[in-house]
Write a protein that holds these residues in place. Structure first.
Motif, PDB file in Angstrom:
ATOM      1  N   ILE A  62       1.114  -0.591  -0.100  1.00 49.08           N
ATOM      2  CA  ILE A  62      -0.431   0.437  -0.119  1.00 49.08           C
ATOM      3  C   ILE A  62       1.193   0.852  -0.189  1.00 49.08           C
ATOM      4  O   ILE A  62       0.630   1.955  -0.670  1.00 49.08           O
ATOM      5  CB  ILE A  62      -1.041  -0.136   1.005  1.00 49.08           C
ATOM      6  CG1 ILE A  62      -1.972  -0.970   0.973  1.00 49.08           C
ATOM      7  CG2 ILE A  62      -2.050   1.252   1.137  1.00 49.08           C
ATOM      8  CD1 ILE A  62      -2.504  -1.351   2.317  1.00 49.08           C
ATOM      9  N   ALA A  80      -6.574   1.860  -1.262  1.00 48.62           N
ATOM     10  CA  ALA A  80      -6.970   0.482  -0.752  1.00 48.62           C
ATOM     11  C   ALA A  80      -8.206   0.358  -0.395  1.00 48.62           C
ATOM     12  O   ALA A  80      -8.273  -1.109   0.089  1.00 48.62           O
ATOM     13  CB  ALA A  80      -5.819   0.145   0.018  1.00 48.62           C
ATOM     14  N   ARG A  83     -11.045   0.409  -2.426  1.00 48.13           N
ATOM     15  CA  ARG A  83     -10.317  -0.811  -4.099  1.00 48.13           C
ATOM     16  C   ARG A  83     -10.516   0.262  -4.889  1.00 48.13           C
ATOM     17  O   ARG A  83     -11.127  -1.004  -6.097  1.00 48.13           O
ATOM     18  CB  ARG A  83     -11.116  -1.974  -3.666  1.00 48.13           C
ATOM     19  CG  ARG A  83     -10.845  -2.305  -2.363  1.00 48.13           C
ATOM     20  CD  ARG A  83     -11.339  -3.807  -2.273  1.00 48.13           C
ATOM     21  NE  ARG A  83     -11.249  -4.556  -1.154  1.00 48.13           N
ATOM     22  CZ  ARG A  83     -12.060  -5.235  -0.523  1.00 48.13           C
ATOM     23  NH1 ARG A  83     -12.550  -5.527  -1.337  1.00 48.13           N
ATOM     24  NH2 ARG A  83     -11.145  -6.189   0.877  1.00 48.13           N
ATOM     25  N   PHE A 221      -6.543  -5.949   2.120  1.00 48.60           N
ATOM     26  CA  PHE A 221      -7.173  -4.894   3.128  1.00 48.60           C
ATOM     27  C   PHE A 221      -7.957  -4.364   3.605  1.00 48.60           C
ATOM     28  O   PHE A 221      -8.826  -4.651   2.735  1.00 48.60           O
ATOM     29  CB  PHE A 221      -6.476  -3.687   2.570  1.00 48.60           C
ATOM     30  CG  PHE A 221      -6.760  -1.997   3.411  1.00 48.60           C
ATOM     31  CD1 PHE A 221      -7.920  -0.757   3.115  1.00 48.60           C
ATOM     32  CD2 PHE A 221      -5.625  -2.070   4.226  1.00 48.60           C
ATOM     33  CE1 PHE A 221      -7.584   0.307   4.623  1.00 48.60           C
ATOM     34  CE2 PHE A 221      -5.208  -0.974   4.854  1.00 48.60           C
ATOM     35  CZ  PHE A 221      -6.751   0.426   5.374  1.00 48.60           C
TER      36      PHE A 221
END
Length: 237
Positions: A62, A80, A83, A221
């Motif tokens: 990330i 993250a 998305r 994540f």
């Protein structure tokens, strides 16, 4: 002087542990990498040292997705978290979560901050800690109180990210119902003590503060956003 080949380069990074994989990457790029103190970072959290090591691999991905400096910037956090790399408008919910993860308030998230903040969402974390985090999330102006307009702003932000479309009257009903139950002294705002009582009486309010798969760490994540499986009735806070 060029870089010396490492004896591990024949191995796939996926077959190596975190320490070895980072070492291979560092040697191949001539970089010196100081690994975090995983044991110290894990202390005081529900995570094991092995889980913290696994999360470090995720953190590295990330933190180097946009700006390769080993720190998570807001843009990287949004990508993250949601998305998506789309240039959508800034979302208050994402910004607030980032601000709480950024414990030093310096505009970036370091690995220790990442682990400590993420640990709040672990199923084994006490409800009191989850309630405190949620309270700070809604206390937009950091006054020590949740104001009516702050709650409404956050509800709208959550609805936006969840792609839930409800009427303005329904939003007002959510806010009114929350204040009717939580604002015990009727001063038009919710303090920490009132919030703690409210969340104990209504445990479903903190339902989204527990992410079951943090007990089985993966490389995805965690999503803090309520998606389509949540009904309008669930959108209390």
């Amino acid at each position: 002087m060029g870089c010396l080949p490492t004896k591990h380069v024949r191995d796939s990074p996926r077959s190596l542990g975190v320490h070895e994989a980072v070492a291979v990457s560092a040697e191949s790029s001539c970089e010196k990498v100081d690994l975090p103190d995983f044991l110290n970072i894990a202390t005081g959290t529900p995570f094991t040292v092995s889980e913290v090591e696994a999360l470090y691999d995720l953190f590295r991905k990330i933190s180097n997705s946009v700006i390769k400096d080993g720190l998570i910037h807001k843009e990287e956090f949004h990508v993250a978290l949601f998305r998506s790399k789309s240039k959508k408008k800034q979302n208050l919910f994402g910004d607030r979560v980032f601000d709480l993860f950024d414990q030093k308030g310096n505009g970036v998230i370091e690995f220790g901050e990442f682990i400590r903040s993420l640990s709040v969402f672990h199923p084994d974390t006490p409800e009191e800690q989850k309630a405190a985090f949620a309270f700070r999330l809604y206390d937009l102006r950091q006054t020590g109180f949740i104001e009516r307009h702050e709650l409404k702003e956050m509800v709208l932000a959550l609805l936006d990210e969840s792609n839930l479309d409800i009427t303005s009257d329904a939003v007002e009903m959510i806010v009114d119902t929350t204040f009717d139950q939580a604002d015990v002294n009727r001063d038009g705002r919710i303090d920490q003590e009132e919030w703690n009582v409210f969340t104990k009486d209504n445990p479903y309010v903190l339902r989204n503060m527990s992410l079951p798969y943090l007990k089985d760490i993966t490389m995805i994540f965690p999503s803090f956003v309520i998606h389509s499986e949540v009904s309008e009735a669930d959108m209390f806070v």
